[in-house]
Every structure is written in C-alpha cells, then in structure tokens.
Design a protein around this motif. Structure first.
Motif, PDB file in Angstrom:
ATOM      1  N   THR A  10      -8.079  32.897 -85.750  1.00 19.96           N
ATOM      2  CA  THR A  10      -8.687  34.107 -85.176  1.00 19.96           C
ATOM      3  C   THR A  10      -7.658  34.906 -84.373  1.00 19.96           C
ATOM      4  OG1 THR A  10      -9.358  33.025 -83.114  1.00 19.96           O
ATOM      5  CG2 THR A  10     -10.923  32.946 -84.928  1.00 19.96           C
ATOM      6  N   ASN A 276     -22.490  34.046 -81.242  1.00 19.24           N
ATOM      7  CA  ASN A 276     -21.476  34.357 -80.218  1.00 19.24           C
ATOM      8  C   ASN A 276     -21.442  35.860 -79.929  1.00 19.24           C
ATOM      9  OD1 ASN A 276     -20.121  35.472 -82.361  1.00 19.24           O
ATOM     10  ND2 ASN A 276     -18.415  34.015 -82.356  1.00 19.24           N
ATOM     11  N   GLU A 294     -15.074  29.225 -84.145  1.00 16.00           N
ATOM     12  CA  GLU A 294     -15.497  28.683 -82.845  1.00 16.00           C
ATOM     13  C   GLU A 294     -16.306  27.400 -83.024  1.00 16.00           C
ATOM     14  OE1 GLU A 294     -15.559  32.415 -79.791  1.00 16.00           O
ATOM     15  OE2 GLU A 294     -17.478  31.528 -80.330  1.00 16.00           O
ATOM     16  N   GLU A 297     -13.981  24.623 -83.995  1.00 17.61           N
ATOM     17  CA  GLU A 297     -13.143  24.263 -82.846  1.00 17.61           C
ATOM     18  C   GLU A 297     -13.898  23.383 -81.840  1.00 17.61           C
ATOM     19  OE1 GLU A 297      -9.961  25.540 -82.110  1.00 17.61           O
ATOM     20  OE2 GLU A 297      -9.880  24.590 -80.120  1.00 17.61           O
ATOM     21  N   ASP A 298     -15.179  23.726 -81.587  1.00 16.98           N
ATOM     22  CA  ASP A 298     -15.902  22.940 -80.577  1.00 16.98           C
ATOM     23  C   ASP A 298     -16.647  21.741 -81.183  1.00 16.98           C
ATOM     24  OD1 ASP A 298     -18.337  23.883 -81.612  1.00 16.98           O
ATOM     25  OD2 ASP A 298     -18.550  25.455 -80.121  1.00 16.98           O
TER      26      ASP A 298
END
Ligand code: UT7
Length: 328
Positions: A10, A276, A294, A297-298
């Motif tokens: 990103t 988001n 996102e 990633e989490d």
C-alpha cells in the motif's frame, strides 16, 4: 490452474484531511459526515505525490511482499479513474518507476476498477504463459474534487494499493468466481464532464467547474446497494458457494450505510465485513486492496478463507470476485 494473491502493498499520503478541517471549509459537521458516511478522515496527496508515484510505492511493497524480483513481473495493470495524464497511460510511468519492461495498460472502471483488474489479470494468468501479474489500484481523487462542493469533498481520499497475482498449477488458493457488469444508462450519475473527447478542456469548461467530479449521491447510493447484492450472489453462484461459507466480505469503501445494507442483504455478519472507510474515505480503485492489505497485516485473513470482494462506481460499473486466501 488458479491465480492466487501472493503479495500486497500500500501507499497512503501522510497528509490528513479530517472532518474538523472540512467543517472549517464548507457548511457541514463532523456528526453529519460520520452519521451519513462513516468517514472521519482521509489522506490527501501533496502536489509532488501523484497517481503514478503512489502506485510505484504500493507496487514496490507488493513485489517485495511476494518475494519475487521485479523482473519476474510479466504484466502490469493499473486501475485508476485519475490517471497521471491523458496520454500516455499511467502504467507507462509506473512501469518505468518500478524498472519493468513488461506489457502494461490502464483499466478504467471507476470504483469497480480493482475487481475488474483482478478478473482480467486472473484470466490472463490462467490462459497461459504468464507467471506473475502486478495489479495496482491508484487514485488521487483530490485532484478532481471541487473543494467547495460539500456533497463530494467529504467523501473521497487518495491512496494506492497493489497485489501480486501468481499462477499456481494446482487447485489451491485463487480466484474461484466472479461477476462484472455496467449500466451505461446511468453514466451521468457520477462524472467529470470536461477534459475528454466530448468536451475538451477550455477556459469555458474551467469557468463552469466541469473539470470536477459531479455526483447524484442518492441515486448512486440506491443503485449501489442493489448492484453489490446482485453481483455478490451471481459470484457465489458461479463459484458454487453459499453466503454462509463466506469468511470475509471486503466491499468497496464508499459509505458505511451502503456497506452495512449490502452485507446484511447478502447475509454476511458485521464482524465478518472488513471496514476501514473511517480512516480513508472512498479511495476508488484502491479501496478494496487497501482493506485486504490491512486485514492480512493484522492477521484477520487466514489461509483457506473465502473472501468476497464487491465494488461499484462510475459507469455505473459493478463487479464481485470470490477468492480463496492463501499463505502470504
Ligand atoms: O464509489 C461510488 C461513489 N459514490 C458513492 O458511493 C456515493 C453514494 N451516495 C452517498 O454516499 C450519499 O448519497 C451521500 C453521503 C453523498 C449523501 O448522503 P444522503 O443521505 O444521500 O444525503 P442527501 O444527498 O439526501 O442530502 C440530505 C441533506 C440535504 O439537505 P436538505 O435538502 O435535506 O436540506 C443536503 O443538502 O443533507 C445535505 N447535505 C449535507 N449536509 C451537511 C449534503 N451534503 C452535506 C454535507 N454536510 N456534507
């Protein structure tokens, strides 16, 4: 043979535009914006940040995440409604920035651009001799927004997000089904009138503000919910999967009320919907891959998850894809 997502990246401009900033500029309020859209802040490109520069940053990160050398990329597609300039295509600048000499082209399908690009990239991979395709959704919507138009300036933000799509020769993770559509009779609902063949930019078009995005928000809203729901069901049917099997719904982030209404009609629980929009607003072709990055990633997205993505936008276009998530 399948086309699997093997890397994500990103690029988000550092500059923030908050609801409080907008309160100081136009007749609006934080509570109106949050209640009607779910947006609290957006990121806005500085003058030296462009659709191509953000795309290069996101593409570089995705290539690194995929663990491949840049020259392993066999094809580059850039989905954008805010190109670097009219000629040449944005992919020329992005390819140069990434050091690529493979084929590249831009894909314009408004906010459905990412899903369209995913379908095209996946089909080209599974058709034959390509191994890796780089797909980048990149937008600087702030460059076509009238800063004095409260109906649009509260909604949009700038960002880029990229994925590497790689061919796998077995029935592992990858794109399982999709649906695309466009109803051109609704073209005038969301448009930038000037700067093209029909109405080239002139001092008169500038004076009329026709370089700016114009939107009939309520009608777009109504059609968006219907298009997303119908397209999601068509995709699930194509893949032979029921709504109860969907692990995650990743919708285009345009308005929290559109997202919640579509998710509930499809039958996906709110806690299974990736949202988001509060932090980015509507970033058009970048919004779905930004949300995917996102959630990867989490740690929300896990190998084997079935991820349903749905977008809609100017055209009006719509598109959905169901992807089995792999180990990234
Ligand atoms: O990617 C695809 C891109 N676009 C979309 O997905 C947009 C879809 N549409 C929407 O998200 C919504 O239609 C909006 C957020 C744009 C507008 O929300 P709405 O609930 O449809 O509001 P509205 O247009 O019906 O306006 C309601 C009232 C109007 O005032 P009156 O006529 O009732 O007195 C507007 O003038 O709210 C007013 N209004 C605002 N008030 C405060 C419109 N914009 C604002 C604003 N702040 N920013």
């Amino acid at each position: 043979m399948r086309a699997a997502i093997t890397g994500l990246g990103t690029a988000v401009p550092a500059q923030l535009l908050t609801n409080a900033d907008l309160e100081a500029r136009v007749e609006t309020s934080d509570s109106w914006i949050v209640e009607r859209t779910g947006i609290r802040e957006r990121h806005i490109a500085k003058p030296d940040e462009t659709t191509a520069s953000l795309a290069v940053e996101a593409g570089t990160a995705a290539i690194k995440h995929a663990g491949i050398p840049p020259d392993a990329v066999d094809l580059l597609i850039v989905a954008t409604a805010t190109p670097e300039q009219p000629i040449p295509h944005t992919g020329a600048f992005v390819g140069e920035g990434l050091g690529l000499r493979c084929g590249s082209f831009d894909l314009q399908a408004g906010c459905a651009g990412f899903v369209y690009m995913l379908v095209v990239g996946s089909s080209m991979l599974t058709a034959g001799h390509l191994q890796h395709v780089l797909l980048i959704g990149s937008e600087t919507l702030s460059r076509v927004i009238d800063p004095a138009d409260r109906a649009t300036c509260i909604l949009f933000g700038d960002a880029a997000a990229a994925i590497v799509l790689s061919r796998s020769d077995d029935d592992g993770p990858g794109v399982l089904g999709w649906d695309l559509g466009c109803d051109g009779s609704a073209a005038s609902l969301l448009e930038v009138r000037a700067g093209g063949s029909r109405r080239p930019a002139t001092p008169e078009t500038i004076a009329a503000g026709d370089q700016y995005l114009k939107m009939q928000g309520q009608e777009v809203f109504r059609r968006a919910v219907r298009a997303v729901v119908e397209s999601a069901f068509a995709t699930l049917e194509h893949a032979g999967v029921g709504a109860a099997d969907v692990s995650w719904f990743v919708p285009h982030q345009a308005n929290i009320r559109i997202i919640e209404s579509a998710a509930s009609r499809i039958g996906v629980a709110p806690q299974r919907t990736i949202v988001n929009i509060d932090r980015y607003g509507n970033t058009s072709a970048a919004s779905i891959p930004l949300a995917l990055a996102e959630a990867e990633e989490d740690g929300r997205l896990k190998p084997g998850d079935l991820v349903l993505m749905s977008g809609f936008g100017a055209g009006m276009t719509w598109g959905s894809a169901l992807v089995e998530w792999g180990s990234l």
